[in-house]
Design a protein around this motif. Structure first.
Motif, PDB file in Angstrom:
ATOM      1  N   LYS A   1     -24.341  56.298   6.508  1.00  0.00           N
ATOM      2  CA  LYS A   1     -25.226  55.953   5.403  1.00  0.00           C
ATOM      3  C   LYS A   1     -25.601  54.477   5.501  1.00  0.00           C
ATOM      4  O   LYS A   1     -24.758  53.618   5.763  1.00  0.00           O
ATOM      5  CB  LYS A   1     -24.509  56.228   4.079  1.00  0.00           C
ATOM      6  N   ASP A   2     -26.860  54.170   5.282  1.00  0.00           N
ATOM      7  CA  ASP A   2     -27.314  52.787   5.366  1.00  0.00           C
ATOM      8  C   ASP A   2     -26.974  52.045   4.078  1.00  0.00           C
ATOM      9  O   ASP A   2     -26.944  52.632   3.001  1.00  0.00           O
ATOM     10  CB  ASP A   2     -28.825  52.744   5.616  1.00  0.00           C
ATOM     11  N   ARG A   3     -26.712  50.771   4.202  1.00  0.00           N
ATOM     12  CA  ARG A   3     -26.443  49.911   3.055  1.00  0.00           C
ATOM     13  C   ARG A   3     -26.563  48.464   3.501  1.00  0.00           C
ATOM     14  O   ARG A   3     -26.618  48.160   4.702  1.00  0.00           O
ATOM     15  CB  ARG A   3     -25.044  50.161   2.484  1.00  0.00           C
ATOM     16  N   ARG A   4     -26.595  47.556   2.526  1.00  0.00           N
ATOM     17  CA  ARG A   4     -26.655  46.136   2.839  1.00  0.00           C
ATOM     18  C   ARG A   4     -25.353  45.702   3.514  1.00  0.00           C
ATOM     19  O   ARG A   4     -24.281  46.228   3.245  1.00  0.00           O
ATOM     20  CB  ARG A   4     -26.869  45.303   1.575  1.00  0.00           C
ATOM     21  N   LYS A   5     -25.453  44.734   4.383  1.00  0.00           N
ATOM     22  CA  LYS A   5     -24.327  44.121   5.092  1.00  0.00           C
ATOM     23  C   LYS A   5     -23.646  45.054   6.087  1.00  0.00           C
ATOM     24  O   LYS A   5     -22.570  44.743   6.583  1.00  0.00           O
ATOM     25  CB  LYS A   5     -23.292  43.579   4.088  1.00  0.00           C
ATOM     26  N   LEU A   6     -24.275  46.174   6.399  1.00  0.00           N
ATOM     27  CA  LEU A   6     -23.668  47.105   7.343  1.00  0.00           C
ATOM     28  C   LEU A   6     -23.543  46.480   8.725  1.00  0.00           C
ATOM     29  O   LEU A   6     -22.489  46.569   9.376  1.00  0.00           O
ATOM     30  CB  LEU A   6     -24.482  48.397   7.416  1.00  0.00           C
ATOM     31  N   MET A   7     -24.609  45.830   9.196  1.00  0.00           N
ATOM     32  CA  MET A   7     -24.551  45.220  10.521  1.00  0.00           C
ATOM     33  C   MET A   7     -23.522  44.096  10.552  1.00  0.00           C
ATOM     34  O   MET A   7     -22.799  43.927  11.545  1.00  0.00           O
ATOM     35  CB  MET A   7     -25.928  44.690  10.926  1.00  0.00           C
ATOM     36  N   PHE A   8     -23.426  43.328   9.485  1.00  0.00           N
ATOM     37  CA  PHE A   8     -22.415  42.275   9.430  1.00  0.00           C
ATOM     38  C   PHE A   8     -21.018  42.863   9.586  1.00  0.00           C
ATOM     39  O   PHE A   8     -20.180  42.341  10.330  1.00  0.00           O
ATOM     40  CB  PHE A   8     -22.514  41.504   8.117  1.00  0.00           C
ATOM     41  N   ASP A   9     -20.750  43.974   8.902  1.00  0.00           N
ATOM     42  CA  ASP A   9     -19.411  44.571   8.948  1.00  0.00           C
ATOM     43  C   ASP A   9     -19.059  45.076  10.341  1.00  0.00           C
ATOM     44  O   ASP A   9     -17.922  44.906  10.804  1.00  0.00           O
ATOM     45  CB  ASP A   9     -19.319  45.713   7.933  1.00  0.00           C
ATOM     46  N   THR A  10     -20.009  45.688  11.027  1.00  0.00           N
ATOM     47  CA  THR A  10     -19.718  46.212  12.364  1.00  0.00           C
ATOM     48  C   THR A  10     -19.609  45.080  13.388  1.00  0.00           C
ATOM     49  O   THR A  10     -18.691  45.079  14.225  1.00  0.00           O
ATOM     50  CB  THR A  10     -20.791  47.220  12.803  1.00  0.00           C
ATOM     51  N   VAL A  11     -20.532  44.113  13.352  1.00  0.00           N
ATOM     52  CA  VAL A  11     -20.475  42.995  14.297  1.00  0.00           C
ATOM     53  C   VAL A  11     -19.213  42.167  14.062  1.00  0.00           C
ATOM     54  O   VAL A  11     -18.582  41.688  15.010  1.00  0.00           O
ATOM     55  CB  VAL A  11     -21.739  42.126  14.169  1.00  0.00           C
ATOM     56  N   CYS A  12     -18.835  42.012  12.805  1.00  0.00           N
ATOM     57  CA  CYS A  12     -17.616  41.289  12.458  1.00  0.00           C
ATOM     58  C   CYS A  12     -16.402  41.945  13.117  1.00  0.00           C
ATOM     59  O   CYS A  12     -15.522  41.273  13.669  1.00  0.00           O
ATOM     60  CB  CYS A  12     -17.451  41.269  10.949  1.00  0.00           C
ATOM     61  N   THR A  13     -16.348  43.268  13.076  1.00  0.00           N
ATOM     62  CA  THR A  13     -15.222  43.997  13.650  1.00  0.00           C
ATOM     63  C   THR A  13     -15.154  43.825  15.160  1.00  0.00           C
ATOM     64  O   THR A  13     -14.079  43.575  15.724  1.00  0.00           O
ATOM     65  CB  THR A  13     -15.324  45.487  13.294  1.00  0.00           C
ATOM     66  N   PHE A  14     -16.290  43.953  15.838  1.00  0.00           N
ATOM     67  CA  PHE A  14     -16.307  43.741  17.291  1.00  0.00           C
ATOM     68  C   PHE A  14     -15.803  42.335  17.636  1.00  0.00           C
ATOM     69  O   PHE A  14     -14.997  42.159  18.556  1.00  0.00           O
ATOM     70  CB  PHE A  14     -17.726  43.925  17.839  1.00  0.00           C
ATOM     71  N   THR A  15     -16.298  41.332  16.909  1.00  0.00           N
ATOM     72  CA  THR A  15     -15.929  39.944  17.204  1.00  0.00           C
ATOM     73  C   THR A  15     -14.439  39.710  16.999  1.00  0.00           C
ATOM     74  O   THR A  15     -13.772  39.103  17.843  1.00  0.00           O
ATOM     75  CB  THR A  15     -16.736  38.987  16.320  1.00  0.00           C
ATOM     76  N   ASP A  16     -13.900  40.224  15.883  1.00  0.00           N
ATOM     77  CA  ASP A  16     -12.488  40.005  15.588  1.00  0.00           C
ATOM     78  C   ASP A  16     -11.566  40.799  16.505  1.00  0.00           C
ATOM     79  O   ASP A  16     -10.398  40.442  16.666  1.00  0.00           O
ATOM     80  CB  ASP A  16     -12.200  40.348  14.128  1.00  0.00           C
ATOM     81  N   MET A  17     -12.082  41.868  17.103  1.00  0.00           N
ATOM     82  CA  MET A  17     -11.301  42.631  18.069  1.00  0.00           C
ATOM     83  C   MET A  17     -11.500  42.121  19.496  1.00  0.00           C
ATOM     84  O   MET A  17     -11.056  42.735  20.458  1.00  0.00           O
ATOM     85  CB  MET A  17     -11.679  44.119  17.990  1.00  0.00           C
ATOM     86  N   GLN A  18     -12.183  40.982  19.618  1.00  0.00           N
ATOM     87  CA  GLN A  18     -12.367  40.304  20.906  1.00  0.00           C
ATOM     88  C   GLN A  18     -13.265  41.080  21.864  1.00  0.00           C
ATOM     89  O   GLN A  18     -13.014  41.145  23.065  1.00  0.00           O
ATOM     90  CB  GLN A  18     -11.014  40.017  21.573  1.00  0.00           C
ATOM     91  N   TYR A  19     -14.334  41.667  21.311  1.00  0.00           N
ATOM     92  CA  TYR A  19     -15.352  42.296  22.140  1.00  0.00           C
ATOM     93  C   TYR A  19     -16.636  41.496  22.057  1.00  0.00           C
ATOM     94  O   TYR A  19     -16.994  40.990  20.985  1.00  0.00           O
ATOM     95  CB  TYR A  19     -15.606  43.739  21.712  1.00  0.00           C
ATOM     96  N   GLN A  20     -17.335  41.390  23.170  1.00  0.00           N
ATOM     97  CA  GLN A  20     -18.599  40.668  23.226  1.00  0.00           C
ATOM     98  C   GLN A  20     -19.750  41.659  23.300  1.00  0.00           C
ATOM     99  O   GLN A  20     -19.720  42.593  24.099  1.00  0.00           O
ATOM    100  CB  GLN A  20     -18.633  39.727  24.435  1.00  0.00           C
ATOM    101  N   ILE A  21     -20.755  41.447  22.461  1.00  0.00           N
ATOM    102  CA  ILE A  21     -21.924  42.322  22.414  1.00  0.00           C
ATOM    103  C   ILE A  21     -22.996  41.755  23.334  1.00  0.00           C
ATOM    104  O   ILE A  21     -23.493  40.644  23.129  1.00  0.00           O
ATOM    105  CB  ILE A  21     -22.457  42.444  20.976  1.00  0.00           C
ATOM    106  N   PHE A  22     -23.374  42.526  24.353  1.00  0.00           N
ATOM    107  CA  PHE A  22     -24.397  42.073  25.299  1.00  0.00           C
ATOM    108  C   PHE A  22     -25.786  42.583  24.910  1.00  0.00           C
ATOM    109  O   PHE A  22     -26.770  41.867  25.061  1.00  0.00           O
ATOM    110  CB  PHE A  22     -24.041  42.541  26.717  1.00  0.00           C
ATOM    111  N   HIS A  23     -25.859  43.825  24.473  1.00  0.00           N
ATOM    112  CA  HIS A  23     -27.127  44.389  24.009  1.00  0.00           C
ATOM    113  C   HIS A  23     -26.833  45.217  22.762  1.00  0.00           C
ATOM    114  O   HIS A  23     -25.747  45.769  22.604  1.00  0.00           O
ATOM    115  CB  HIS A  23     -27.770  45.287  25.077  1.00  0.00           C
ATOM    116  N   ALA A  24     -27.827  45.291  21.896  1.00  0.00           N
ATOM    117  CA  ALA A  24     -27.646  46.105  20.697  1.00  0.00           C
ATOM    118  C   ALA A  24     -29.001  46.471  20.128  1.00  0.00           C
ATOM    119  O   ALA A  24     -29.992  45.758  20.308  1.00  0.00           O
ATOM    120  CB  ALA A  24     -26.830  45.352  19.638  1.00  0.00           C
TER     121      ALA A  24
END
Length: 470
Positions: free
Chosen positions: A290-313
């Protein structure tokens, strides 16, 4: 007459020079290309966590990201975001546009700063800066009320507080000051406060307490205002705290994960799929929910804190439904190696998506601020059988502005007339009541686009800089 041939000068040459030699980031705001959205384009030298910083700036300005394209190969970071304001319109306020460019653009070579209300407060009045404390533990009905009461008994003024409860775990970040002098609390007294709050957290009524569970009950001082305090937002810290107590291990509530389609019995759950792209060495993670505000922030935050780097999205929303696709690697350069690693990423992303979702009743309260006000309000909620699952507390001058998401501890629906009757117990307080219910999807169709479209558009863009010589 002999024809004179002048050397070709690319009209983008000045910009190219600027991109190579500095500043390290360019931000372009396009209000002409789309009718209903403003396009924000970011070009910058890449670094780990930069995408999160950009997304955080847009989120802090209450902008909704409806679409996004991200690429950071070859040490260069390129983003395109389609954003809308709180009313769902393109950005027309020039002050907001200027703020976006100043916050992201780093025109003076400064790093990105995404500041919370508290960090701004600390800057404006450094001598009386509050003390930041963090609490994590096993949640139980009335726990937030007990924490508020304990701080009141310890003669602490709560300047600001934020709490999330998810999967029987609680995370809270609070900013407190001395009740009598409204100044920072000294270290000796702070140690006493930490010990007392730890006792409150561990006073669980369940018989399942174990040594491992007790280790999750923690109170500690946060390092503010310098260092991470001014760049790491409170919401990101709440994500980190809940991740640290493994809230993703508990069985997920189906009420939070299931989305019912309008006009039918078909159900949709939050879906996270992972696979490896062997040719390019990426792991591909797709998120549908389901779409909502701050959804992208929550997912990108999780990747960053789990030490994953996003190359394309690529991210997109359509008909109340969101689709996100990420090409990632661990910071050590590897894609997913084991099935257990994949499973952990799936669980952590699902938890990050659910943490912010609160179904039930939202109470917005405004009153003249006083010591013990939060304790009194949460006590009334607790005594009336309501559990606080999320809280945002702030003081604005002489006013206290509080927002609570509450649910009935028995699991029953909350009687709205009963909520109205609680106003009498709370005294002279302005109370607004909102029923938070999951939005229905307008269409079962999912609008998807591929990361390949992004790469193709970027190749075309670079090709335009070359001129054929005949």
């Amino acid at each position: 007459m002999k024809k004179v041939c002048w050397p070709y000068f690319d009209p983008e040459f000045d910009n190219l020079t600027e991109r190579i030699n500095g500043p390290t980031c360019r931000v372009l705001i396009d209000n002409e290309s789309l009718e209903d959205s403003t396009v924000v384009k970011v070009d910058s030298v890449n670094k780990q966590g930069l995408l999160l910083e950009v997304v955080q700036v847009l989120t802090d300005m209450n902008l909704t990201i409806s679409k996004g394209y991200v690429s950071s190969d070859a040490e260069w970071f390129m983003d395109v975001f389609h954003v809308k304001d709180e009313r769902g319109n393109k950005i027309t306020d020039q002050r907001v546009i200027n703020n976006i460019q100043q916050a992201i653009g780093a025109n003076k070579g400064t790093s990105l700063k995404a500041k919370t209300q508290t960090s701004q407060l600390l800057e404006s009045d450094p001598p009386s800066e509050p003390t930041a404390i963090e609490l994590t533990g096993t949640d139980r009905p009335g726990l937030f009320s007990e924490i508020s009461a304990a701080l009141a008994e310890l003669h602490c003024n709560i300047v600001e507080a934020h709490a999330w409860s998810h999967n029987a775990r609680l995370a809270c970040v609070a900013y407190i000051s001395d009740q009598s002098s409204d100044t920072r609390i000294d270290d000796h007294r702070l140690a006493t406060i930490e010990d007392h709050l730890t006792t409150v957290l561990r006073a669980t009524n369940t018989t399942k307490s174990s040594e491992n569970n007790s280790n999750q009950q923690e109170v500690k001082t946060a390092g503010l205002p310098e260092g991470e305090g001014t760049t790491t937002t409170v919401e990101r810290r709440l994500h980190q705290l809940l991740l640290s107590v493994r809230d993703f291990d508990e069985p997920r509530s189906s009420a939070l994960a299931v989305l019912k389609l309008e006009g039918g019995d078909e159900e949709r759950k939050t879906s996270v799929l992972v696979e490896n792209c062997e040719e390019k060495g990426y792991s591909i993670v797709t998120v549908q929910c389901k779409d909502r505000r701050k959804l992208m922030f929550d997912t990108v935050c999780t990747f960053t804190d789990m030490q994953y780097q996003i190359f394309h999205a690529s991210v997109d929303s359509h008909g109340g439904y969101a689709f996100q696709e990420y090409f990632i690697r661990h910071v050590d350069g590897d894609a997913f190696k084991t099935e257990s690693e994949k499973e952990r990423v799936v669980k952590c992303l699902e938890a990050a998506i659910e943490r912010r979702v609160c179904e039930g009743v939202k109470l917005e309260l405004s009153a003249n601020n006083r010591v013990g006000l939060l304790s009194d309000i949460t006590r009334v909620l607790r005594e009336n059988g309501l559990a606080v699952v999320r809280a945002d507390i702030a003081t604005r001058g002489e006013k206290a502005v509080n927002a609570f998401y509450v649910r009935d501890v028995s699991g029953c629906d909350i009687d709205m007339e009963f909520i109205e009757s609680m106003k009498k117990e709370m005294g002279p307080i302005d109370l607004a009541i909102k029923k938070e219910m999951p939005a229905r999807l307008s269409s079962p169709e999912r609008h998807r686009f591929s990361i390949g479209d992004i790469l193709k558009s970027q190749i075309d863009r670079f090709s335009n800089h070359f001129v054929a010589i005949k």
